[in-house]
Design an enzyme around this catalytic site. Structure first.
Site, PDB file in Angstrom:
ATOM      1  N   LEU A  17      26.718  -3.227  -7.125  1.00 42.30           N
ATOM      2  CA  LEU A  17      27.795  -2.359  -7.627  1.00 42.30           C
ATOM      3  C   LEU A  17      29.160  -2.896  -7.207  1.00 42.30           C
ATOM      4  CD1 LEU A  17      28.564   0.164  -9.173  1.00 42.30           C
ATOM      5  CD2 LEU A  17      28.399   1.455  -7.045  1.00 42.30           C
ATOM      6  N   ILE A 426      49.381  -3.457  11.675  1.00 42.64           N
ATOM      7  CA  ILE A 426      48.284  -2.768  12.350  1.00 42.64           C
ATOM      8  C   ILE A 426      47.250  -3.744  12.902  1.00 42.64           C
ATOM      9  CG2 ILE A 426      46.554  -0.933  12.060  1.00 42.64           C
ATOM     10  CD1 ILE A 426      49.509  -0.025  11.994  1.00 42.64           C
ATOM     11  N   GLU A 479      43.586 -11.265  13.142  1.00 39.38           N
ATOM     12  CA  GLU A 479      42.142 -10.956  13.138  1.00 39.38           C
ATOM     13  C   GLU A 479      41.304 -11.779  12.146  1.00 39.38           C
ATOM     14  OE1 GLU A 479      41.483  -6.653  12.999  1.00 39.38           O
ATOM     15  OE2 GLU A 479      43.333  -6.266  14.107  1.00 39.38           O
ATOM     16  N   CYS A 638      43.761   6.089  11.019  1.00 42.31           N
ATOM     17  CA  CYS A 638      43.971   5.877   9.579  1.00 42.31           C
ATOM     18  C   CYS A 638      44.091   7.164   8.794  1.00 42.31           C
ATOM     19  CB  CYS A 638      42.814   5.110   8.990  1.00 42.31           C
ATOM     20  SG  CYS A 638      42.462   3.604   9.824  1.00 42.31           S
ATOM     21  N   HIS A 689      46.072   0.959   0.948  1.00 39.95           N
ATOM     22  CA  HIS A 689      44.814   1.122   0.213  1.00 39.95           C
ATOM     23  C   HIS A 689      44.989   0.825  -1.264  1.00 39.95           C
ATOM     24  CE1 HIS A 689      44.287   3.589   3.879  1.00 39.95           C
ATOM     25  NE2 HIS A 689      43.137   2.955   3.878  1.00 39.95           N
ATOM     26  N   CYS A 721      47.808   0.821   7.616  1.00 41.18           N
ATOM     27  CA  CYS A 721      46.555   0.331   8.178  1.00 41.18           C
ATOM     28  C   CYS A 721      46.573  -1.195   8.150  1.00 41.18           C
ATOM     29  CB  CYS A 721      45.382   0.890   7.358  1.00 41.18           C
ATOM     30  SG  CYS A 721      43.792   0.764   8.205  1.00 41.18           S
TER      31      CYS A 721
HETATM   32  N1  GLN Z   1      43.376  -3.427  13.711  1.00 41.27           N
HETATM   33  C1  GLN Z   1      42.593  -3.089  12.570  1.00 41.27           C
HETATM   34  C2  GLN Z   1      43.091  -3.844  11.355  1.00 41.27           C
HETATM   35  O1  GLN Z   1      44.246  -4.054  11.231  1.00 41.27           O
HETATM   36  C3  GLN Z   1      42.641  -1.613  12.305  1.00 41.27           C
HETATM   37  C4  GLN Z   1      41.829  -1.251  11.116  1.00 41.27           C
HETATM   38  C5  GLN Z   1      41.631   0.230  10.957  1.00 41.27           C
HETATM   39  O2  GLN Z   1      42.334   1.019  11.464  1.00 41.27           O
HETATM   40  N2  GLN Z   1      40.642   0.618  10.233  1.00 41.27           N
HETATM   41  O3  GLN Z   1      42.336  -4.223  10.502  1.00 41.27           O
HETATM   42 ZN    ZN Z   2      43.774   2.040   9.925  1.00 43.14          ZN
END
Ligand code: GLN
Ligand code: ZN
Length: 751
Positions: A17, A426, A479, A638, A689, A721
Site C-alpha cells: 500500500l 528538531i 540524524e 509532536c 507534515h 518536527c
Molecule cells: N529528533 C527527531 C527528528 O527530528 C524527532 C522526531 C519526532 O519528534 N518524532 O526526527
Molecule cells: Zn516531532
C-alpha cells in the site's frame, strides 16, 4: 462458540500500500492503479482470514489513508475548501494538503501510535451519504461478496466519530450534530442490509474513556434510533483500549444492539463492569482476549479461563481480539533473525488469528485435543532476561532533579551566547536516497564499516555547512545514521530485538517498525557520541545532541508485559543518563531528549493519569538530571493540545520545549504559560507534515502571536518536527523563510 477479529492490517505483507500510494502521489501511477492495489490487498486479507478458519470476517477495515478520514468522506463531512477537488485528489488533499490548501489536523488515535485525520465540523456541516466508491463500506462489502466471502462491515461509530472531531468555529459542539449523523448511519445500515450484510460492527472506543451524562444520553439516543430500524443488519458495538464505563455498558445492554465487544486485555476491569450491570443476558459478547496491540503470544490458559468466566454472563460468546490487529506487524513467519527465546514469546497478526481460532476450538466442548494443544502451548513459552547490575544501580539512585531554573537560564545564556528568538531544527534532515542506500548497503554487507562511516560523516558535514549557510543558531547533525528515532537506540541497547518486516502504520504511508523490548535494558557502550563529536568539530555554533526519551522508547516499541511499564522506563532512563553524561563530556552543550509520545501513553481515564505522569516525568528527570547547569536540555513533542499533561510539561523541567503549533496557530504558547511553564518554548512555525513551503510572512505572524505570551529570550524558532520525511528543495526554502521570519521579528523586539 465462534471466532472473529476486530480488524486486520491493511498495508500488505510487503508494504504494497505504501509503495502504491507514494507512486500515485509522485505521479508515477494513476488512480486506477492505486485502486487496483487496494482491491488486491483486500482480497488477500479476506482470503487469508477465511483460510485460517475464522468464523466472522471484518470488511471496510482497509483504508487508503485512515478510517476516520474515510468516515468523513462517507458522510460528506468535507470542508468547503476541498470541494473543488474530487476523488483521490480531494481525499489526499484532506489528508496531507497541497500547496495553498492545508490539510485537516491529524492526531493520535487514543493511546496508540496510529494517527487519524480529525474531522472538522461546524454549524454548516450537513451530513449526507456519499455515492459510489466513497460509499466505501457498501463497495467493500459487495467486493468481498463477489469473491464468495461474507463479511461484517466495520464503521467508526457515530458517537466516537463526533467525540473525536474538532469544531471549525470556536464554541461549536460536534455532538450537536448527532441526529443528522445518525440519519446517515441509518441509511448506510439499510443499504448494507439490502446488499445482504447480516452484521455490522460499529466501533465505539470512546466509551472506554470518562464520559459525561450528556454523552451517555447521546449514546442511548443514537443506538435507540439505529436499533429501531426495520431493515438493518445485526449490530455489534465494539469497544477497546480499556474498560468500558458502567453507564455506557448499561446503555448498550438496554439497547437493541445484538452484540457488544469488550477488551479484556487493556480493560481487565470489564469483567467486573459486566457483572455489575447483570451481564448481557440476551446478547452476544465478543470477548477480546487476544491482545490486538502487542506482540506477545496469548496466555491461552488465561484467555480460556476468562472466556469460561464470561459464559455465565452472556447469551452467546465470540472469541476475538482485544482491538483491531492494525497495530501489530503482519507475520512472524517472515522474520528470520529473531533469537529463539524471543521468537518463542511472539505472535503477529497472522499468528493471532490462529490463536483466536485455536481458542475457539478449545472452548468448544467437542474438541478435547484442542484443549490439550492449548495446555502444551502455554507450557512452552520462554521468559524475559534479567540484568542484576541494572537493577542494583536503579535501586541506589536517589532524587533526580536539576538545580534552580533561573540560575540555569543565566548560566546557559552566558555559556551559549544565543540571540533572542534563537533558531534551530528538531533534529533530522531529509533522508536522501543516498543516505538510505548507504544504510542498506551496510546492512547487506556491500560496503565496509569504514565506507559507511565516511558516508555518514560527509553527510553530517553537508548538513552542518547548510545550516551555517542558512544562518541557524543551534545546529543539528541531521540524524542520517538513524532509520528511526526509537529503533536506532533499540538496536544498540541490550534487552531489545529488531524485526525485519514488522511494519505497522503510523499515519498514511508512513509505517514504523517498532522494536521489541523483551528483557532488562542496558547500554553496553555509547550510542551517539561519535556522530555528535564529529558534528561539533565542524562548527563553532552549538550542535544539539539528539536522544529519544524513555517514554517514547516504550511507546513506540512493543514492550514486555511481565512487569510494570514504570520499571521498564527507569531501565531505559538509566541508559540515557549515561549517554547524556558521555555527550556532555564530549563537549556537547545542548542535548535534546525527544518525548513526542508523552501524551500518547496517557491513560484514557482521569483516575489513572496521575500515576502515569508521575513515572513518566520521573523517568525523564532520571535521564536528564545528571548534567551541569550550563548544559541546556531540550525536549520535543509532536502535538499542540496538551490538555491533561500540561502540568507535566513543566515538571519535566527541560530548559527548552519545542512543540507542534503551525496547524493550530500558536494556541498553546499561552496555554503553557498559563499552566506555569516558565522555561524556553519553541512553537513550531512550519508544518512539516505537508510538502507545502510556508512564506516568511506567515511564520513571522505566528512568531508575533507567540510573543504575546512569551518573552523573546525564551521564544525559540523551529519547525513542528524533524525533517526526515521532507525533500531538500522544500526544506531549504522553508528554513530560509524561517530564518528571515526570526530575524525580522528579532529586529523589531530588540529595536
Ligand atoms: N529528533 C527527531 C527528528 O527530528 C524527532 C522526531 C519526532 O519528534 N518524532 O526526527
Ligand atoms: Zn516531532
Amino acid at each position: 462458540m465462534s471466532t472473529t477479529i476486530l480488524g486486520y492490517p491493511r498495508i500488505g505483507a510487503r508494504r504494497e500500500l505504501k509503495f502504491a500510494t507514494e507512486d500515485h502521489w509522485a505521479g508515477r501511477a494513476g488512480a486506477d492503479a492505486l485502486a487496483a492495489t487496494g482491491r488486491e490487498l483486500r482480497a488477500t486479507v479476506w482470503n487469508e482470514l477465511r483460510d485460517a478458519g475464522l468464523d466472522a470476517i471484518p470488511s471496510n477495515t482497509f483504508s487508503f489513508y485512515d478510517q476516520m478520514l474515510d468516515t468523513s468522506v462517507l458522510v460528506d463531512a468535507v470542508p468547503d475548501r476541498y470541494r473543488g477537488l474530487t476523488g483521490f485528489d480531494r481525499y489526499f488533499a484532506m489528508a496531507r494538503g497541497v500547496q495553498d490548501l492545508p490539510p485537516l489536523e491529524m492526531t493520535k488515535w487514543f493511546d496508540t501510535n496510529y494517527h487519524y485525520i480529525v474531522p472538522e465540523l461546524g454549524p454548516g456541516t450537513r451530513f449526507r451519504l456519499a455515492e459510489g466508491a466513497a460509499a466505501k463500506p457498501l463497495a467493500e462489502y459487495r467486493e468481498a461478496r463477489a469473491l464468495g466471502i461474507e463479511t461484517r462491515p466495520v464503521l467508526v461509530g457515530p458517537l466516537t466519530y463526533l467525540l473525536l472531531a474538532k469544531p471549525s468555529t470556536p464554541g461549536f459542539r460536534p455532538l450537536d450534530l448527532l441526529d443528522g449523523l445518525v440519519d446517515v448511519y441509518a441509511e448506510v445500515l439499510e443499504r448494507l442490509a439490502g446488499a445482504g450484510a447480516a452484521w455490522v460492527q460499529l466501533d465505539e472506543p470512546a466509551l472506554v474513556a470518562d464520559r459525561t451524562h450528556e454523552e451517555i444520553g447521546a449514546l442511548a439516543r443514537a443506538y435507540a434510533r439505529l436499533g429501531r430500524l426495520t431493515s438493518r443488519p445485526r449490530l455489534m458495538v465494539g469497544t477497546y483500549f480499556g474498560t468500558i464505563g458502567t453507564g455506557a455498558l448499561r446503555t448498550l445492554a438496554g439497547s437493541r444492539v445484538e452484540a457488544v465487544g469488550l477488551d479484556f486485555v487493556a480493560g481487565p476491569g470489564n469483567l467486573d463492569v459486566l457483572a455489575s450491570v447483570g451481564g448481557l443476558p440476551r446478547k452476544t459478547l465478543v470477548a477480546g482476549v487476544v491482545d490486538g496491540r502487542n506482540v506477545w503470544r496469548a496466555d491461552r490458559r488465561r484467555a480460556k479461563a476468562t472466556c469460561a468466566a464470561l459464559l455465565g454472563l452472556v447469551d452467546r460468546l465470540v472469541v476475538g481480539t482485544s482491538c483491531s490487529l492494525l497495530h501489530v506487524p503482519i507475520d512472524l513467519d517472515a522474520e528470520t533473525s529473531l533469537a529463539p527465546d524471543v521468537r518463542g514469546r511472539l505472535a503477529f497478526a497472522r499468528q493471532k488469528v490462529d490463536e483466536v481460532v485455536a481458542l475457539g476450538r478449545a472452548l468448544r466442548e467437542d474438541a478435547p485435543d484442542a484443549a490439550e494443544a492449548l495446555e502444551a502451548s502455554a507450557a512452552e513459552a520462554p521468559e524475559a532476561g534479567i540484568d542484576e547490575a541494572v537493577r542494583e544501580r536503579l535501586g541506589s539512585i536517589g532524587d533526580a532533579r536539576r538545580g534552580d531554573r533561573a540560575v540555569r537560564f543565566a548560566a546557559q545564556r552566558d555559556a551559549l551566547g544565543l540571540p533572542e528568538l534563537a533558531t534551530t531544527t528538531i533534529g533530522s534532515f531529509p533522508q536522501t536516497p543516498e543516505i538510505r542506500r548507504a544504510r542498506a548497503d551496510r546492512r547487506a554487507g556491500r560496503i565496509t564499516e569504514d565506507a559507511y562511516e565516511q558516508a555518514m560523516k560527509d553527510e553530517i558535514a553537508r548538513v552542518i555547512a547548510l545550516q551555517e549557510d542558512l544562518g541557524l543558531d543551534v545546529l543539528v547533525h541531521g540524524e542520517p545514521e538513524r532509520n528511526d528515532m526509537v529503533q536506532y537506540f533499540a538496536e544498540q541497547l541490550d534487552g531489545y530485538a529488531a524485526t525485519e518486516h514488522g511494519w505497522v502504520q503510523s499515519y498514511g504511508s508512513r509505517y514504523v517498525r517498532p522494536p521489541i523490548l523483551h528483557s532488562d535494558v542496558a547500554r553496553p557502550r555509547p550510542m551517539t557520541v561519535e556522530w555528535a563529536r564529529h558534528a561539533q568539530s565542524l562548527t563553532s555554533r552549538p550542535v544539539k545532541g539528539m536522544l529519544t526519551g524513555p517514554v517514547t522508547m516504550l511507546a513506540w516499541s512493543f514492550v514486555r508485559d511481565d512487569q510494570p511499564l514504570a520499571e521498564t522506563a527507569r531501565q531505559v532512563a538509566l541508559a540515557l543518563r549515561d549517554e547524556i553524561s558521555d555527550l556532555e563530556a564530549a563537549g556537547i552543550r545542548v542535548i535534546q531528549v525527544d518525548e513526542p509520545a508523552l501524551r500518547e501513553l496517557l491513560p484514557l481515564r482521569d483516575a489513572d493519569r496521575p500515576a502515569y505522569l508521575d513515572w513518566a516525568v520521573g523517568a525523564f528527570r532520571l535521564a536528564t538530571s545528571g548534567v551541569a547547569d550550563t548544559t541546556q536540555i531540550h525536549t520535543h513533542m509532536c502535538y499542540s493540545e496538551f490538555g491533561e499533561i500540561i502540568g507535566a510539561i513543566g515538571a519535566l523541567d527541560a530548559d527548552v520545549t519545542s512543540v507542534e503549533a503551525a496547524r493550530s496557530h500558536m494556541e498553546l504558547v499561552g496555554d503553557l504559560r498559563a499552566a506555569g511553564y516558565e522555561n524556553g518554548i519553541g512553537p513550531g512555525v512550519w508544518d512539516i507534515h505537508s510538502p507545502r513551503v510556508p512564506a516568511a510572512g506567515e511564520m513571522e505572524e505566528n512568531l508575533r502571536r507567540a510573543l504575546r505570551a512569551v518573552e523573546p529570550a525564551r521564544l525559540w524558532v523551529n519547525p513542528d518536527c524533524g525533517l526526515k520525511t521532507r525533500a531538500y528543495p522544500e526544506t531549504e526554502a522553508s528554513l530560509r523563510n524561517l530564518v528571515v521570519a526570526a530575524r525580522r521579528v528579532r529586529e523589531d523586539v530588540t529595536g
